[in-house]
Write a protein that holds these residues in place. Sequence first.
Motif, PDB file in Angstrom:
ATOM      1  N   LEU A 150      24.311  69.125  30.683  1.00 50.67           N
ATOM      2  CA  LEU A 150      22.935  69.630  30.729  1.00 50.67           C
ATOM      3  C   LEU A 150      22.837  71.082  31.186  1.00 50.67           C
ATOM      4  CD1 LEU A 150      21.066  66.515  32.210  1.00 50.67           C
ATOM      5  CD2 LEU A 150      21.425  67.104  29.813  1.00 50.67           C
ATOM      6  N   ASN A 151      23.659  71.467  32.145  1.00 49.51           N
ATOM      7  CA  ASN A 151      23.530  72.847  32.638  1.00 49.51           C
ATOM      8  C   ASN A 151      24.590  73.780  32.043  1.00 49.51           C
ATOM      9  OD1 ASN A 151      25.846  72.131  33.917  1.00 49.51           O
ATOM     10  ND2 ASN A 151      25.116  72.505  36.003  1.00 49.51           N
ATOM     11  N   GLY A 152      25.376  73.258  31.106  1.00 49.09           N
ATOM     12  CA  GLY A 152      26.318  74.107  30.387  1.00 49.09           C
ATOM     13  C   GLY A 152      27.467  74.653  31.220  1.00 49.09           C
ATOM     14  N   ASP A 153      27.849  73.927  32.293  1.00 49.53           N
ATOM     15  CA  ASP A 153      28.925  74.463  33.139  1.00 49.53           C
ATOM     16  C   ASP A 153      30.299  73.894  32.784  1.00 49.53           C
ATOM     17  OD1 ASP A 153      28.866  71.868  34.082  1.00 49.53           O
ATOM     18  OD2 ASP A 153      28.685  72.417  36.202  1.00 49.53           O
ATOM     19  N   GLY A 154      30.362  73.149  31.677  1.00 54.30           N
ATOM     20  CA  GLY A 154      31.664  72.631  31.248  1.00 54.30           C
ATOM     21  C   GLY A 154      32.047  71.301  31.878  1.00 54.30           C
ATOM     22  N   HIS A 155      31.135  70.704  32.640  1.00 56.43           N
ATOM     23  CA  HIS A 155      31.374  69.382  33.230  1.00 56.43           C
ATOM     24  C   HIS A 155      30.108  68.541  33.131  1.00 56.43           C
ATOM     25  CE1 HIS A 155      34.643  71.641  35.186  1.00 56.43           C
ATOM     26  NE2 HIS A 155      35.274  70.480  35.188  1.00 56.43           N
ATOM     27  N   ILE A 156      30.300  67.232  33.030  1.00 58.67           N
ATOM     28  CA  ILE A 156      29.155  66.318  33.151  1.00 58.67           C
ATOM     29  C   ILE A 156      29.224  65.759  34.568  1.00 58.67           C
ATOM     30  CG2 ILE A 156      27.991  64.286  32.210  1.00 58.67           C
ATOM     31  CD1 ILE A 156      29.631  64.716  29.614  1.00 58.67           C
ATOM     32  N   SER A 157      28.263  66.143  35.373  1.00 58.99           N
ATOM     33  CA  SER A 157      28.284  65.754  36.790  1.00 58.99           C
ATOM     34  C   SER A 157      27.643  64.377  36.988  1.00 58.99           C
ATOM     35  CB  SER A 157      27.502  66.782  37.612  1.00 58.99           C
ATOM     36  OG  SER A 157      26.123  66.698  37.259  1.00 58.99           O
ATOM     37  N   ARG A 158      27.831  63.830  38.190  1.00 61.29           N
ATOM     38  CA  ARG A 158      27.146  62.584  38.570  1.00 61.29           C
ATOM     39  C   ARG A 158      25.643  62.695  38.342  1.00 61.29           C
ATOM     40  NH1 ARG A 158      30.880  61.528  42.803  1.00 61.29           N
ATOM     41  NH2 ARG A 158      31.415  59.315  42.895  1.00 61.29           N
ATOM     42  N   GLU A 159      25.073  63.825  38.790  1.00 60.90           N
ATOM     43  CA  GLU A 159      23.624  64.023  38.672  1.00 60.90           C
ATOM     44  C   GLU A 159      23.192  63.995  37.209  1.00 60.90           C
ATOM     45  OE1 GLU A 159      25.024  64.983  42.351  1.00 60.90           O
ATOM     46  OE2 GLU A 159      25.602  66.104  40.568  1.00 60.90           O
ATOM     47  N   GLU A 160      23.975  64.664  36.371  1.00 63.29           N
ATOM     48  CA  GLU A 160      23.626  64.704  34.947  1.00 63.29           C
ATOM     49  C   GLU A 160      23.704  63.310  34.331  1.00 63.29           C
ATOM     50  OE1 GLU A 160      24.824  69.279  33.728  1.00 63.29           O
ATOM     51  OE2 GLU A 160      26.436  67.840  33.962  1.00 63.29           O
ATOM     52  N   MET A 161      24.742  62.570  34.676  1.00 65.08           N
ATOM     53  CA  MET A 161      24.862  61.190  34.169  1.00 65.08           C
ATOM     54  C   MET A 161      23.675  60.352  34.625  1.00 65.08           C
ATOM     55  SD  MET A 161      28.774  60.083  34.812  1.00 65.08           S
ATOM     56  CE  MET A 161      29.885  61.431  35.023  1.00 65.08           C
ATOM     57  N   PHE A 162      23.362  60.479  35.891  1.00 72.40           N
ATOM     58  CA  PHE A 162      22.264  59.699  36.468  1.00 72.40           C
ATOM     59  C   PHE A 162      20.965  60.002  35.711  1.00 72.40           C
ATOM     60  CE2 PHE A 162      18.669  59.196  39.343  1.00 72.40           C
ATOM     61  CZ  PHE A 162      18.850  57.898  39.783  1.00 72.40           C
ATOM     62  N   HIS A 163      20.718  61.280  35.530  1.00 70.88           N
ATOM     63  CA  HIS A 163      19.519  61.765  34.873  1.00 70.88           C
ATOM     64  C   HIS A 163      19.398  61.199  33.456  1.00 70.88           C
ATOM     65  CE1 HIS A 163      16.242  64.443  35.295  1.00 70.88           C
ATOM     66  NE2 HIS A 163      16.586  65.242  34.307  1.00 70.88           N
ATOM     67  N   MET A 164      20.505  61.268  32.703  1.00 73.86           N
ATOM     68  CA  MET A 164      20.479  60.806  31.303  1.00 73.86           C
ATOM     69  C   MET A 164      20.385  59.297  31.206  1.00 73.86           C
ATOM     70  SD  MET A 164      23.075  63.422  29.364  1.00 73.86           S
ATOM     71  CE  MET A 164      24.392  63.417  30.578  1.00 73.86           C
ATOM     72  N   LEU A 165      21.142  58.604  32.048  1.00 75.23           N
ATOM     73  CA  LEU A 165      21.123  57.143  31.992  1.00 75.23           C
ATOM     74  C   LEU A 165      19.763  56.609  32.432  1.00 75.23           C
ATOM     75  CD1 LEU A 165      24.714  56.379  33.322  1.00 75.23           C
ATOM     76  CD2 LEU A 165      23.884  56.017  30.990  1.00 75.23           C
ATOM     77  N   LYS A 166      19.200  57.226  33.438  1.00 77.12           N
ATOM     78  CA  LYS A 166      17.875  56.810  33.923  1.00 77.12           C
ATOM     79  C   LYS A 166      16.869  56.964  32.795  1.00 77.12           C
ATOM     80  CE  LYS A 166      14.457  58.003  37.492  1.00 77.12           C
ATOM     81  NZ  LYS A 166      14.302  56.829  38.350  1.00 77.12           N
TER      82      LYS A 166
END
Length: 219
Positions: free
Chosen positions: A120-136
């Motif tokens: 989501l933020n284009g930093d080259g990693h999918i973080s816990r927060e990003e996973m949480f956000h998308m799955l939610k």
Amino acid sequence: MSEMSAMNRKLIQKLAETLSKQVKHFNKTEAECLIRLFNGLLGDQSDRRVGNGLDRGKFRNILHNTFGMTDDMIMDRVFRAFDKDNDSYVSVKEWIEGLSVFLRGTLDEKIKYCFDVYDLNGDGHISREEMFHMLKNSLIKQPTEEDPDEGIKDLVEITLKKMDYDHDSRLSYADFEKAVKDENLLLEAFGTCLPDAKSILAFEQLAFQAPLESSGHHY
């Protein structure tokens, strides 16, 4: 319209030839059909700056109506994946490049595309927060008694266990690629961002067969 299309036909053919050489998976005829479809979609775009291409609203309509996507956040990310130069419009070249992966991409191309959508933020990693956000976003459709966030946190941990090979609590591209190659179903682990086979077939029939039949005076 006929004067316009006569004027455009040569340009469209020339553009189709160029794009079919630059973009994988479409031949010249298919590229030409996709350019015509693109022009048709632009035709009823209210914004007068049509020179720039499809705007976000127009593009989301296509994702929703043609490819059955419903998740706002994912549709927004797909728009950004197509809009490579970040000018808030999908140009004809971006349209054809995007569709080449969307409709006919190899597994490698799809892995790269899905990762870009999910990072989501284009930093080259999918973080816990990003996973949480998308799955939610993609999972919770019905109200439940217990705290739904807990279930999603559990899911994030399960996903990390399965996909985080270097154990740094986030997914690098290498992690994501390895996980998906081991288990193809993980390609769209965080939300539907590719069309299913039925939508692809319907779109290709619409794009590649209809135009030739519908314009009677083609030659």
